[in-house]
Design an enzyme around this catalytic site. Sequence first.
Site, short mmCIF file in Angstrom:
data_model
loop_
_atom_site.label_atom_id
_atom_site.label_comp_id
_atom_site.label_asym_id
_atom_site.label_seq_id
_atom_site.Cartn_x
_atom_site.Cartn_y
_atom_site.Cartn_z
N ARG A 53 0.43 -1.02 0.09
CA ARG A 53 0.05 -0.02 0.27
C ARG A 53 0.88 1.19 0.18
NH1 ARG A 53 -1.45 1.33 4.67
NH2 ARG A 53 -2.11 0.12 5.84
N ASP A 177 -6.53 18.74 -15.59
CA ASP A 177 -6.79 17.49 -15.07
C ASP A 177 -5.99 17.62 -17.08
OD1 ASP A 177 -7.51 14.70 -16.26
OD2 ASP A 177 -9.15 15.52 -15.19
N LYS A 202 -7.19 5.97 -19.71
CA LYS A 202 -7.24 7.11 -20.75
C LYS A 202 -5.56 6.81 -21.46
CE LYS A 202 -10.92 7.99 -18.48
NZ LYS A 202 -11.83 6.94 -18.74
O1 P1T Z 1 -12.57 7.22 -14.38
P1 P1T Z 1 -11.23 7.07 -13.94
O2 P1T Z 1 -10.20 6.60 -14.04
O3 P1T Z 1 -11.67 7.55 -11.97
O4 P1T Z 1 -10.64 8.54 -14.22
C1 P1T Z 1 -11.38 9.70 -13.74
C2 P1T Z 1 -11.43 10.81 -15.32
C3 P1T Z 1 -10.59 12.02 -14.08
N1 P1T Z 1 -10.62 13.04 -15.26
C4 P1T Z 1 -11.08 13.37 -16.63
C5 P1T Z 1 -10.44 14.14 -17.68
C6 P1T Z 1 -12.16 12.02 -17.30
O5 P1T Z 1 -12.47 12.38 -17.98
C7 P1T Z 1 -11.97 10.61 -16.35
C8 P1T Z 1 -13.25 9.55 -16.50
N2 P1T Z 1 -13.51 9.82 -17.34
C9 P1T Z 1 -14.85 8.92 -18.43
C10 P1T Z 1 -15.16 7.80 -17.99
C11 P1T Z 1 -14.69 9.26 -19.37
O6 P1T Z 1 -16.08 8.32 -20.48
O7 P1T Z 1 -15.22 10.64 -19.43
#
Ligand code: P1T
Length: 385
Positions: A53, A177, A202
Amino acid sequence: MSKNLGKLHKATNAIHAGNEPEKVTGAIIPPIFQTSTFVQTSPGKHQGYEYTRSHNPTRTALEECLASLENAKYSMVTSSGMSAIMLILHTLKKDAKILCGDDVYGGTYRLLTKVFNKYHQTTFIDFTQTKDLEKAFKVNKPDLVWIETPTNPLLKLTDIKKLSKLCKKNKVILVVDNTFMSSFFQNPLDLGADIVIHSMTKYLNGHSDVVGGCLMLNDKKIYDQLWFLQNSIGPSQSPFDSWLVLRGLKTLAIRMERHAENASKIAKFLEKHPQVEKVIYPGLKSHPQHKLAKSQMHGFGGMITFFVKGDLAKSRKFLKKLKLFKLAESLGGVESLVDHPAIMTHASIPVKEREKLGITNNLIRLSVGIEDLDDLLNDLKNALV
Ligand code: P1T
């Protein structure tokens, strides 16, 4: 720690940074240290790792690679993009004020308005339309500014350099972000941002088989605070998932180039199509911030947002006819995806707010993959009737 490789290009760092040959066997690929704990020779005497962790060598390798890609001193890998965002919000004192871009991922909006609203106050503004940002700072007195650029899903851009100067002047932390650009096409720390976050789910991983997040920054005090929170709260990523992202990163450069090449041609095709009302893509001359896109990004990315001519029924018909573009939340994988933000990724934003923003029922978001362009164009042609 891996060897200091000197100043290298991103495509090279994505393959080599953090990827030292394994010491015992010389294996070229860092192993998956699939272990929860590490043996100590006497209490407190260990080789830098105590418990997964807190730290894990596979995660360390990934963190080194990510830091090199954002030109950051520090990097931290988390279990999801949302947990990376959560950790930053936990660094703020009670009653802190957040100034957030009005167009953000629905989950980020939900976290700010339905979870952290107990502790902080968030004001949403359109950074692209607010002429007098100095005044917005004076009125709102933010402790932290949060932006996505390009935004999800409307692909609005914020001038990071300009905003970061204002943040520095007012001693405000700027978080960017950077999920939509990946570290390959944009580096907010170089433009003055304090913290960069990504949903690694992503482009960074790129293969739609991992959920993960990361933070990159240069300030040791904030890093120590974030690491303390990560260790205390526990949203660390599993060694196997970190290993998969490390593997995905090796092809980041060629994937991003191909995503952008395909997206640029698809955006131009859609712009001319009679069934399309409007296309938003930073690489199009018609994008209101095309000039800014050229100056602060190294590529225009793989995301396209467009409005079909018609209503929800027309959108549904189009989505149903697509064969290659799969209807799913998420983005940034090698396969093309299509999203209906109003019903899917941005459903947690109240209808009134969505409508004000322009997230309407005829809005479609494409995550253009790296398939053959002709096949993608044919799929869209067949569905847009
Ligand atoms: O899904 P996660 O890994 O927890 O990420 C969240 C997140 C944070 N910032 C941006 C710009 C994002 O697009 C996302 C997650 N977005 C999607 C799942 C989507 O389809 O837009």
